[in-house]
Design a protein around this motif. Structure first.
Motif, mmCIF file in Angstrom:
data_model
loop_
_atom_site.group_PDB
_atom_site.id
_atom_site.type_symbol
_atom_site.label_atom_id
_atom_site.label_comp_id
_atom_site.label_asym_id
_atom_site.label_seq_id
_atom_site.Cartn_x
_atom_site.Cartn_y
_atom_site.Cartn_z
ATOM 1 N N MET A 1 10.348 14.421 1.237
ATOM 2 C CA MET A 1 9.078 14.095 1.902
ATOM 3 C C MET A 1 8.275 13.087 1.087
ATOM 4 O O MET A 1 7.658 12.174 1.639
ATOM 5 C CB MET A 1 8.238 15.359 2.114
ATOM 6 N N HIS A 2 8.282 13.236 -0.233
ATOM 7 C CA HIS A 2 7.562 12.292 -1.089
ATOM 8 C C HIS A 2 8.156 10.895 -0.965
ATOM 9 O O HIS A 2 7.423 9.899 -0.895
ATOM 10 C CB HIS A 2 7.604 12.779 -2.541
ATOM 11 N N SER A 3 9.464 10.810 -0.930
ATOM 12 C CA SER A 3 10.133 9.523 -0.765
ATOM 13 C C SER A 3 9.791 8.888 0.586
ATOM 14 O O SER A 3 9.502 7.681 0.652
ATOM 15 C CB SER A 3 11.641 9.717 -0.892
ATOM 16 N N LYS A 4 9.801 9.692 1.655
ATOM 17 C CA LYS A 4 9.433 9.169 2.977
ATOM 18 C C LYS A 4 7.994 8.662 2.984
ATOM 19 O O LYS A 4 7.693 7.619 3.562
ATOM 20 C CB LYS A 4 9.593 10.253 4.039
ATOM 21 N N TYR A 5 7.090 9.417 2.355
ATOM 22 C CA TYR A 5 5.682 9.022 2.301
ATOM 23 C C TYR A 5 5.507 7.705 1.548
ATOM 24 O O TYR A 5 4.810 6.801 2.018
ATOM 25 C CB TYR A 5 4.846 10.126 1.648
ATOM 26 N N CYS A 6 6.129 7.592 0.389
ATOM 27 C CA CYS A 6 6.006 6.361 -0.407
ATOM 28 C C CYS A 6 6.582 5.159 0.338
ATOM 29 O O CYS A 6 5.989 4.074 0.328
ATOM 30 C CB CYS A 6 6.689 6.533 -1.759
ATOM 31 N N ASN A 7 7.726 5.341 0.988
ATOM 32 C CA ASN A 7 8.326 4.248 1.761
ATOM 33 C C ASN A 7 7.439 3.847 2.932
ATOM 34 O O ASN A 7 7.251 2.659 3.206
ATOM 35 C CB ASN A 7 9.709 4.641 2.270
ATOM 36 N N SER A 8 6.873 4.829 3.613
ATOM 37 C CA SER A 8 5.991 4.547 4.739
ATOM 38 C C SER A 8 4.728 3.814 4.281
ATOM 39 O O SER A 8 4.269 2.867 4.918
ATOM 40 C CB SER A 8 5.636 5.850 5.448
ATOM 41 N N LEU A 9 4.175 4.252 3.162
ATOM 42 C CA LEU A 9 2.975 3.613 2.618
ATOM 43 C C LEU A 9 3.244 2.170 2.217
ATOM 44 O O LEU A 9 2.455 1.271 2.516
ATOM 45 C CB LEU A 9 2.478 4.423 1.420
ATOM 46 N N THR A 10 4.373 1.938 1.576
ATOM 47 C CA THR A 10 4.737 0.583 1.166
ATOM 48 C C THR A 10 4.964 -0.311 2.382
ATOM 49 O O THR A 10 4.491 -1.458 2.419
ATOM 50 C CB THR A 10 6.002 0.619 0.288
ATOM 51 N N ASN A 11 5.661 0.189 3.394
ATOM 52 C CA ASN A 11 5.900 -0.596 4.604
ATOM 53 C C ASN A 11 4.592 -0.920 5.324
ATOM 54 O O ASN A 11 4.405 -2.041 5.814
ATOM 55 C CB ASN A 11 6.844 0.138 5.545
ATOM 56 N N MET A 12 3.700 0.052 5.384
ATOM 57 C CA MET A 12 2.423 -0.166 6.050
ATOM 58 C C MET A 12 1.592 -1.214 5.292
ATOM 59 O O MET A 12 0.961 -2.077 5.893
ATOM 60 C CB MET A 12 1.657 1.160 6.135
ATOM 61 N N PHE A 13 1.613 -1.151 3.967
ATOM 62 C CA PHE A 13 0.893 -2.148 3.166
ATOM 63 C C PHE A 13 1.459 -3.541 3.412
ATOM 64 O O PHE A 13 0.701 -4.489 3.627
ATOM 65 C CB PHE A 13 0.981 -1.800 1.680
ATOM 66 N N GLU A 14 2.772 -3.670 3.364
ATOM 67 C CA GLU A 14 3.399 -4.979 3.564
ATOM 68 C C GLU A 14 3.132 -5.519 4.966
ATOM 69 O O GLU A 14 2.957 -6.723 5.151
ATOM 70 C CB GLU A 14 4.907 -4.896 3.314
ATOM 71 N N ARG A 15 3.075 -4.635 5.957
ATOM 72 C CA ARG A 15 2.864 -5.061 7.337
ATOM 73 C C ARG A 15 1.432 -5.542 7.583
ATOM 74 O O ARG A 15 1.208 -6.453 8.373
ATOM 75 C CB ARG A 15 3.219 -3.901 8.267
ATOM 76 N N HIS A 16 0.450 -4.964 6.891
ATOM 77 C CA HIS A 16 -0.948 -5.255 7.199
ATOM 78 C C HIS A 16 -1.717 -5.988 6.101
ATOM 79 O O HIS A 16 -2.904 -6.240 6.257
ATOM 80 C CB HIS A 16 -1.689 -3.952 7.504
ATOM 81 N N LYS A 17 -1.086 -6.337 4.994
ATOM 82 C CA LYS A 17 -1.838 -6.921 3.888
ATOM 83 C C LYS A 17 -2.433 -8.287 4.220
ATOM 84 O O LYS A 17 -3.488 -8.639 3.701
ATOM 85 C CB LYS A 17 -0.984 -6.992 2.629
ATOM 86 N N GLU A 18 -1.818 -9.048 5.094
ATOM 87 C CA GLU A 18 -2.361 -10.352 5.484
ATOM 88 C C GLU A 18 -3.701 -10.211 6.206
ATOM 89 O O GLU A 18 -4.621 -10.987 5.988
ATOM 90 C CB GLU A 18 -1.366 -11.104 6.367
#
Length: 80
Positions: free
Chosen positions: A51-68
């Motif tokens: 679950m921790h791995s899924k959370y970290c991956n989801s957080l990283t993907n969300m950051f990369e998708r919306h950082k612009e």
């Protein structure tokens, strides 16, 4: 010493634009707990790490998708 800071020199912070983003939900696997036989701690640790791995991956993907849209195009997310 009094430091003048904020709007009109008052101790009120300057306004900041707040932006939010919400990711997809992450559902854990159901653990069927039996009173006669408790959950194995090793299995529980594996599921927590998963679950921790899924959370970290989801957080990283969300950051990369919306950082612009936040104006952070040159920033890199580093989870410690």
């Amino acid at each position: 010493i009094v430091i003048i800071y904020g709007a009109f020199g008052l101790p009120i912070p300057f306004r900041q634009r707040l932006l939010y983003t919400v990711g997809d939900p992450i559902y854990p696997r159901y653990i069927q707990e039996n009173v006669a036989r408790p959950v194995d701690p090793e299995i529980l640790k594996i599921q927590i790490d998963e679950m921790h791995s899924k959370y970290c991956n989801s957080l990283t993907n969300m950051f990369e998708r919306h950082k612009e849209s936040y104006g952070w195009g040159n920033k890199v997310l580093k989870l410690v």
